[in-house]
Design a protein around this motif. Structure first.
Motif, PDB file in Angstrom:
ATOM      1  N   GLU A 169      46.763  79.261  99.551  1.00 56.41           N
ATOM      2  CA  GLU A 169      47.980  78.467  99.476  1.00 56.41           C
ATOM      3  C   GLU A 169      48.841  78.839  98.271  1.00 56.41           C
ATOM      4  O   GLU A 169      50.057  78.820  98.337  1.00 56.41           O
ATOM      5  CB  GLU A 169      47.639  76.979  99.419  1.00 56.41           C
ATOM      6  N   GLU A 170      48.198  79.166  97.170  1.00 54.80           N
ATOM      7  CA  GLU A 170      48.924  79.516  95.951  1.00 54.80           C
ATOM      8  C   GLU A 170      49.478  80.929  96.056  1.00 54.80           C
ATOM      9  O   GLU A 170      48.798  81.836  96.544  1.00 54.80           O
ATOM     10  CB  GLU A 170      48.003  79.424  94.732  1.00 54.80           C
ATOM     11  N   GLU A 171      50.697  81.110  95.589  1.00 50.73           N
ATOM     12  CA  GLU A 171      51.309  82.435  95.623  1.00 50.73           C
ATOM     13  C   GLU A 171      50.628  83.381  94.643  1.00 50.73           C
ATOM     14  O   GLU A 171      50.366  84.540  94.948  1.00 50.73           O
ATOM     15  CB  GLU A 171      52.802  82.333  95.291  1.00 50.73           C
ATOM     16  N   VAL A 172      50.324  82.876  93.453  1.00 58.60           N
ATOM     17  CA  VAL A 172      49.638  83.674  92.445  1.00 58.60           C
ATOM     18  C   VAL A 172      48.174  83.266  92.426  1.00 58.60           C
ATOM     19  O   VAL A 172      47.854  82.088  92.242  1.00 58.60           O
ATOM     20  CB  VAL A 172      50.269  83.463  91.051  1.00 58.60           C
ATOM     21  N   ILE A 173      47.305  84.225  92.614  1.00 66.87           N
ATOM     22  CA  ILE A 173      45.871  83.950  92.600  1.00 66.87           C
ATOM     23  C   ILE A 173      45.332  84.359  91.235  1.00 66.87           C
ATOM     24  O   ILE A 173      45.459  85.515  90.828  1.00 66.87           O
ATOM     25  CB  ILE A 173      45.157  84.712  93.739  1.00 66.87           C
ATOM     26  N   THR A 174      44.732  83.420  90.542  1.00 69.08           N
ATOM     27  CA  THR A 174      44.203  83.688  89.205  1.00 69.08           C
ATOM     28  C   THR A 174      42.905  84.486  89.302  1.00 69.08           C
ATOM     29  O   THR A 174      42.263  84.537  90.366  1.00 69.08           O
ATOM     30  CB  THR A 174      43.924  82.385  88.447  1.00 69.08           C
ATOM     31  N   TRP A 175      42.513  85.050  88.182  1.00 72.32           N
ATOM     32  CA  TRP A 175      41.265  85.807  88.126  1.00 72.32           C
ATOM     33  C   TRP A 175      40.075  84.890  88.429  1.00 72.32           C
ATOM     34  O   TRP A 175      39.170  85.264  89.169  1.00 72.32           O
ATOM     35  CB  TRP A 175      41.115  86.473  86.761  1.00 72.32           C
ATOM     36  N   ASP A 176      40.070  83.677  87.893  1.00 69.34           N
ATOM     37  CA  ASP A 176      38.979  82.740  88.171  1.00 69.34           C
ATOM     38  C   ASP A 176      38.902  82.399  89.659  1.00 69.34           C
ATOM     39  O   ASP A 176      37.811  82.315  90.226  1.00 69.34           O
ATOM     40  CB  ASP A 176      39.131  81.458  87.350  1.00 69.34           C
ATOM     41  N   ARG A 177      40.047  82.208  90.281  1.00 70.61           N
ATOM     42  CA  ARG A 177      40.069  81.917  91.719  1.00 70.61           C
ATOM     43  C   ARG A 177      39.567  83.125  92.517  1.00 70.61           C
ATOM     44  O   ARG A 177      38.805  82.971  93.468  1.00 70.61           O
ATOM     45  CB  ARG A 177      41.498  81.524  92.158  1.00 70.61           C
ATOM     46  N   PHE A 178      40.001  84.321  92.133  1.00 68.86           N
ATOM     47  CA  PHE A 178      39.532  85.531  92.813  1.00 68.86           C
ATOM     48  C   PHE A 178      38.013  85.627  92.747  1.00 68.86           C
ATOM     49  O   PHE A 178      37.354  85.889  93.752  1.00 68.86           O
ATOM     50  CB  PHE A 178      40.156  86.788  92.196  1.00 68.86           C
ATOM     51  N   LYS A 179      37.445  85.414  91.551  1.00 68.22           N
ATOM     52  CA  LYS A 179      35.996  85.505  91.399  1.00 68.22           C
ATOM     53  C   LYS A 179      35.293  84.503  92.305  1.00 68.22           C
ATOM     54  O   LYS A 179      34.277  84.823  92.919  1.00 68.22           O
ATOM     55  CB  LYS A 179      35.584  85.275  89.943  1.00 68.22           C
ATOM     56  N   LYS A 180      35.851  83.296  92.401  1.00 71.21           N
ATOM     57  CA  LYS A 180      35.226  82.275  93.241  1.00 71.21           C
ATOM     58  C   LYS A 180      35.229  82.681  94.708  1.00 71.21           C
ATOM     59  O   LYS A 180      34.195  82.622  95.377  1.00 71.21           O
ATOM     60  CB  LYS A 180      35.912  80.924  93.076  1.00 71.21           C
ATOM     61  N   ILE A 181      36.363  83.116  95.232  1.00 72.18           N
ATOM     62  CA  ILE A 181      36.396  83.461  96.654  1.00 72.18           C
ATOM     63  C   ILE A 181      35.618  84.745  96.930  1.00 72.18           C
ATOM     64  O   ILE A 181      35.024  84.894  97.994  1.00 72.18           O
ATOM     65  CB  ILE A 181      37.833  83.512  97.225  1.00 72.18           C
ATOM     66  N   PHE A 182      35.562  85.646  95.963  1.00 74.51           N
ATOM     67  CA  PHE A 182      34.769  86.863  96.116  1.00 74.51           C
ATOM     68  C   PHE A 182      33.283  86.516  96.191  1.00 74.51           C
ATOM     69  O   PHE A 182      32.564  86.990  97.071  1.00 74.51           O
ATOM     70  CB  PHE A 182      35.033  87.827  94.954  1.00 74.51           C
ATOM     71  N   LEU A 183      32.832  85.680  95.257  1.00 80.13           N
ATOM     72  CA  LEU A 183      31.421  85.282  95.265  1.00 80.13           C
ATOM     73  C   LEU A 183      31.070  84.474  96.503  1.00 80.13           C
ATOM     74  O   LEU A 183      29.972  84.618  97.051  1.00 80.13           O
ATOM     75  CB  LEU A 183      31.075  84.502  93.997  1.00 80.13           C
ATOM     76  N   ASP A 184      31.981  83.628  96.951  1.00 75.44           N
ATOM     77  CA  ASP A 184      31.729  82.864  98.178  1.00 75.44           C
ATOM     78  C   ASP A 184      31.501  83.798  99.363  1.00 75.44           C
ATOM     79  O   ASP A 184      30.679  83.527 100.232  1.00 75.44           O
ATOM     80  CB  ASP A 184      32.891  81.921  98.487  1.00 75.44           C
ATOM     81  N   LYS A 185      32.215  84.902  99.383  1.00 77.01           N
ATOM     82  CA  LYS A 185      32.096  85.850 100.496  1.00 77.01           C
ATOM     83  C   LYS A 185      30.858  86.736 100.361  1.00 77.01           C
ATOM     84  O   LYS A 185      30.127  86.950 101.316  1.00 77.01           O
ATOM     85  CB  LYS A 185      33.360  86.718 100.555  1.00 77.01           C
ATOM     86  N   TYR A 186      30.616  87.275  99.175  1.00 75.80           N
ATOM     87  CA  TYR A 186      29.603  88.311  99.015  1.00 75.80           C
ATOM     88  C   TYR A 186      28.330  87.870  98.301  1.00 75.80           C
ATOM     89  O   TYR A 186      27.438  88.674  98.086  1.00 75.80           O
ATOM     90  CB  TYR A 186      30.211  89.517  98.284  1.00 75.80           C
ATOM     91  N   PHE A 187      28.248  86.610  97.933  1.00 78.60           N
ATOM     92  CA  PHE A 187      27.077  86.114  97.237  1.00 78.60           C
ATOM     93  C   PHE A 187      26.676  84.820  97.912  1.00 78.60           C
ATOM     94  O   PHE A 187      27.363  83.810  97.764  1.00 78.60           O
ATOM     95  CB  PHE A 187      27.431  85.890  95.763  1.00 78.60           C
ATOM     96  N   SER A 188      25.606  84.838  98.666  1.00 76.06           N
ATOM     97  CA  SER A 188      25.230  83.686  99.485  1.00 76.06           C
ATOM     98  C   SER A 188      25.076  82.414  98.653  1.00 76.06           C
ATOM     99  O   SER A 188      24.739  82.462  97.472  1.00 76.06           O
ATOM    100  CB  SER A 188      23.922  83.959 100.231  1.00 76.06           C
TER     101      SER A 188
END
Length: 131
Positions: free
Chosen positions: A39-58
């Motif tokens: 939803e946010e236009e700018v994705i922060t580094w902390d947000r990126f890490k969270k969605i990355f870990l959600d996808k690739y880290f069970s």
């Protein structure tokens, strides 16, 4: 990546752009889709890490790492070894150590009791002071 950011002097605002350039194949397709659904236009580094870990880290693995963090005690380690392990595990529990004061308090709680009691007298509030 965190080490690369330091070496390349990457600003907080550019970290996601920097990392996304390294994503290839399926990871890049995932990122394009994930970015479009945010939803946010700018994705922060902390947000990126969270969605990355959600996808690739069970979630099971993440829970296991959180448990290891909360059970971490200095015990047979010296302070340097304990600090290294603390730092390794702290990345899995962001909300619990997301401020310097929280990080310092949690680190101090895991120290050997005699050392923790001595530090209590100084009322240290920063992580660097406690370490």
């Amino acid at each position: 990546m965190e080490k690369a950011f330091t070496l390349a002097v990457v600003s907080e605002e550019k970290k996601v752009d920097y990392v996304s350039n390294f994503l290839k194949g399926k990871a890049n397709y995932w990122w394009e889709s994930a970015r479009a659904s945010e939803e946010e236009e700018v994705i922060t580094w902390d947000r990126f890490k969270k969605i990355f870990l959600d996808k690739y880290f069970s979630s099971y693995m993440q829970t296991q790492m959180e448990l290891k963090f909360f059970q971490l005690k200095q015990e047979g380690m010296n302070v340097r070894e304990y600090e290294k392990k603390f730092t390794e595990l702290a990345r899995f529990v962001g909300d619990y150590v997301d401020t310097d004061e929280k990080r310092a308090k949690r680190f101090q709680q895991g120290l050997k009791p005699w050392l923790r009691r001595r530090l209590d007298a100084f009322e240290l509030t920063t992580y660097a002071e406690v370490v």
